[in-house]
Write a protein that holds these residues in place. Structure first.
Motif, PDB file in Angstrom:
ATOM      1  N   UNK A  40       0.833  -1.201   0.000  1.00 15.25           N
ATOM      2  CA  UNK A  40       0.000   0.000   0.000  1.00 15.25           C
ATOM      3  C   UNK A  40       0.870   1.254   0.000  1.00 15.25           C
ATOM      4  N   UNK A  41       1.958   1.188   0.759  1.00 13.45           N
ATOM      5  CA  UNK A  41       2.825   2.366   0.890  1.00 13.45           C
ATOM      6  C   UNK A  41       3.602   2.647  -0.389  1.00 13.45           C
ATOM      7  N   UNK A  84      -2.523   5.458  -5.298  1.00  9.80           N
ATOM      8  CA  UNK A  84      -2.036   6.432  -6.289  1.00  9.80           C
ATOM      9  C   UNK A  84      -2.611   6.001  -7.639  1.00  9.80           C
ATOM     10  N   UNK A  85      -2.483   6.878  -8.634  1.00  9.95           N
ATOM     11  CA  UNK A  85      -2.990   6.521  -9.962  1.00  9.95           C
ATOM     12  C   UNK A  85      -1.972   5.642 -10.684  1.00  9.95           C
ATOM     13  N   UNK A  86      -2.437   4.947 -11.723  1.00  8.11           N
ATOM     14  CA  UNK A  86      -1.537   4.173 -12.580  1.00  8.11           C
ATOM     15  C   UNK A  86      -0.370   5.032 -13.057  1.00  8.11           C
ATOM     16  N   UNK A  87      -0.686   6.262 -13.474  1.00  9.98           N
ATOM     17  CA  UNK A  87       0.357   7.131 -14.024  1.00  9.98           C
ATOM     18  C   UNK A  87       1.400   7.493 -12.964  1.00  9.98           C
ATOM     19  N   UNK A  88       0.911   7.730 -11.730  1.00 13.15           N
ATOM     20  CA  UNK A  88       1.847   8.063 -10.657  1.00 13.15           C
ATOM     21  C   UNK A  88       2.759   6.874 -10.345  1.00 13.15           C
ATOM     22  N   UNK A  89       2.170   5.676 -10.349  1.00 12.05           N
ATOM     23  CA  UNK A  89       2.977   4.483 -10.069  1.00 12.05           C
ATOM     24  C   UNK A  89       4.026   4.270 -11.158  1.00 12.05           C
ATOM     25  N   UNK A  90       3.598   4.363 -12.413  1.00 11.44           N
ATOM     26  CA  UNK A  90       4.527   4.161 -13.526  1.00 11.44           C
ATOM     27  C   UNK A  90       5.691   5.154 -13.449  1.00 11.44           C
ATOM     28  N   UNK A 133      -7.242   5.628 -13.241  1.00 11.86           N
ATOM     29  CA  UNK A 133      -7.354   4.341 -12.571  1.00 11.86           C
ATOM     30  C   UNK A 133      -6.598   4.442 -11.259  1.00 11.86           C
ATOM     31  N   UNK A 134      -7.341   4.260 -10.179  1.00  8.68           N
ATOM     32  CA  UNK A 134      -6.782   4.395  -8.839  1.00  8.68           C
ATOM     33  C   UNK A 134      -6.406   3.017  -8.315  1.00  8.68           C
ATOM     34  N   UNK A 135      -5.181   2.895  -7.853  1.00  7.17           N
ATOM     35  CA  UNK A 135      -4.643   1.609  -7.404  1.00  7.17           C
ATOM     36  C   UNK A 135      -5.019   1.376  -5.939  1.00  7.17           C
TER      37      UNK A 135
END
Lengths: 340, 340
Positions: free
Chosen positions: A134-135, A140-146, A231-233
């Protein structure tokens, strides 16, 4: 860069032998001498024989182009799994967080993650792992994760090899990719790791596009954030792509049983996928990588020996990294290693 | 057969105009005159302008090959949804079962399915649908289900058009496929229907391979049956690929936001997918099919007009089947229809 280095020698050889111009090298020319980093032996011969047999248009075992699906596990099959790259990512992210909030150095499960305390994490189990996931990968969004994974890969280096992770692919497996592609196979990766994590690097490391990556996934929700649809993870597992879930997800993504599959010896995670491939109507090929090369890579065994037992029972092809591979890593990686 | 008929005229024209040999027709030659079944108007112009703009290598809106992803809804976007083909399949299977066990004619929900009693089924809701799904699509292996769908498609005919379902694709949309493919786009289908159902026919109907189909799915389990490893289809839903789940599954299968998306007016099922595409960084294109052609296809509206409202708000391109399409179905289909 690396790709150029890898290909230079074989193309030169082909040019010399066939007397053709070097001006337009094509995959077909390169793969005229396939699997160069493999020693002459039963495994190399088995791969060459199989592909030749199933691509012979008038042969009894001919497989049409549309069915030529090849699926590879990732960690330990295509690149090293010591450390598991996604765990290195998680640690790097938590280190960043701890730089902002030093109290994490004293707070579990962050403390264990920061110290690489696997014993604690194993004992703390799923809740601890979910908190770390989770941390680092959810909320976060897909884009933020990528973007976060891209940043990691820009500076991260393999601790033993000293090169970016995209350059740690096993050279012999990249040659299997080249050879299969030249023979009309689709190359897919089916990883126990996170699907969205590997997709960031799959092109740079293996020239595999994101849509050909299958992996573990978390749940997502289509929501509006700051006036934009994203898309929210969510911090909830959707699928752990391991053992019996691998065939399930291969079916979901590909829609047919693979012809060619490769996994490795460590946790029995690839047995079901290899069986699934072998159960197809028609010829198939199974490859199992055994890590027995402490000098050039790593040497480790499987506690219950389930993968090697299955390989023997089902007549799968077992690769000894030590004996079957002339080279483990591409030239560029080796050069960087020596330069350290 | 049908494909040949469709392509003949354009290739001939190109050959006459450009004075080139007919011996080696290529997609590029065919698509020199793209979208022939579309009337000259704002929607056709918008498609041509968009694709030209994003494929101009030195232009500001250039999209690299790897990002050229196009995603299409199926029922009502690529072929008619009256009847919904998968419901026709379900009815056919239950009819087969009732031939063995006539008591089903008096037993709900089978009775309602056999009589096309939608009112009953709507009121009976999810449990009734799950029972029908279990009877027709679950409690069997993937291979058994695929064989069952193949058998259905061999003899089934569209009740109004009188041709096999594989020949009911909208000719103008097949031309969009041809045009996008010739410009380096990947064509994906994202259907509210079952992923494994559509995969059986996606190649014959649209030349879309199974791995490029996204849809609703049921849970599967990797088990041994009669000494063979199979994926067993459980009577439990995994994902209903509609509305907000469409972007979630597009992300799972493709790993990036699509550039080009098309859906249709009926239930608001494609709005989220179209929004998801529009939210990408960089240019994108959204197409909405409006069924206003009672004579050549069907005419129906959406109760809450949500899709047309969203199209107006977001500036999406709305296709009037009646006005924008010169032809609805391919010649072969029309010929068969007249022959009846």
């Amino acid at each position: 860069m690396r790709k150029t280095n890898r290909i230079k020698t074989p193309i030169l050889l082909v040019v010399l032998v066939l007397g053709i111009s070097a001006s337009a090298p094509t995959p077909a020319q390169y793969t005229a001498i396939p699997l160069q980093s493999w020693t002459e032996g039963p495994v190399k011969k088995a791969i060459l024989d199989f592909v030749t047999r199933v691509t012979r248009q008038d042969g009894p075992d001919f497989i049409p182009l549309r069915d030529r699906v090849a699926v590879f596990d990732n960690d330990g099959t295509l690149w090293p799994e010591q450390p598991i790259v996604q765990v290195a990512f998680m640690q790097a992210k938590i280190k960043e967080m701890a730089a902002q909030d030093p109290s994490l150095y004293e707070k579990q499960p962050y403390k264990a993650a920061l110290n690489g305390d696997l014993a604690y994490l194993m004992q703390a189990g799923a809740p601890a792992m979910m908190e770390l996931l989770a941390a680092t990968e959810a909320n976060m969004s897909d884009e933020q994760f990528t973007a976060s994974v891209k940043t990691f890969f820009k500076s991260a280096r393999h601790p033993k090899l000293g090169v970016p992770y995209a350059q740690t692919a096993y050279q012999p497996m990249l040659e299997v990719f080249d050879y299969l592609r030249a023979n009309g196979f689709q190359i897919w990766i089916c990883t126990g790791g996170g699907i969205d994590f590997l997709r960031v690097i799959s092109w740079d490391a293996y020239q595999v596009p994101p849509e050909r990556v299958i992996g573990s996934s978390i749940q997502k929700e289509f929501v509006e954030k700051d006036g934009k649809s994203v898309l929210w993870r969510k911090a909830q597992i959707q699928s752990i792509n391991d053992k019996n879930e691998k065939p399930v997800n291969i079916s979901l993504h590909i829609g047919q049983r693979p012809v060619f599959t490769a996994g490795n010896v460590r946790s029995g995670g690839d047995i079901a996928m290899l069986e699934y491939s072998q159960g197809r109507a028609g010829p198939s090929f199974q490859l199992v990588i055994n890590h027995d090369d402490a000098e050039r890579e790593f040497a480790y065994r499987e506690k219950d020996t389930s993968t090697l037992t299955a390989a023997k029972t089902h007549n799968w092809n077992v690769v000894s990294m030590k004996n079957d591979w002339k080279t483990v890593f591409a030239q560029h990686g080796a050069a960087q290693k020596k330069a350290q």
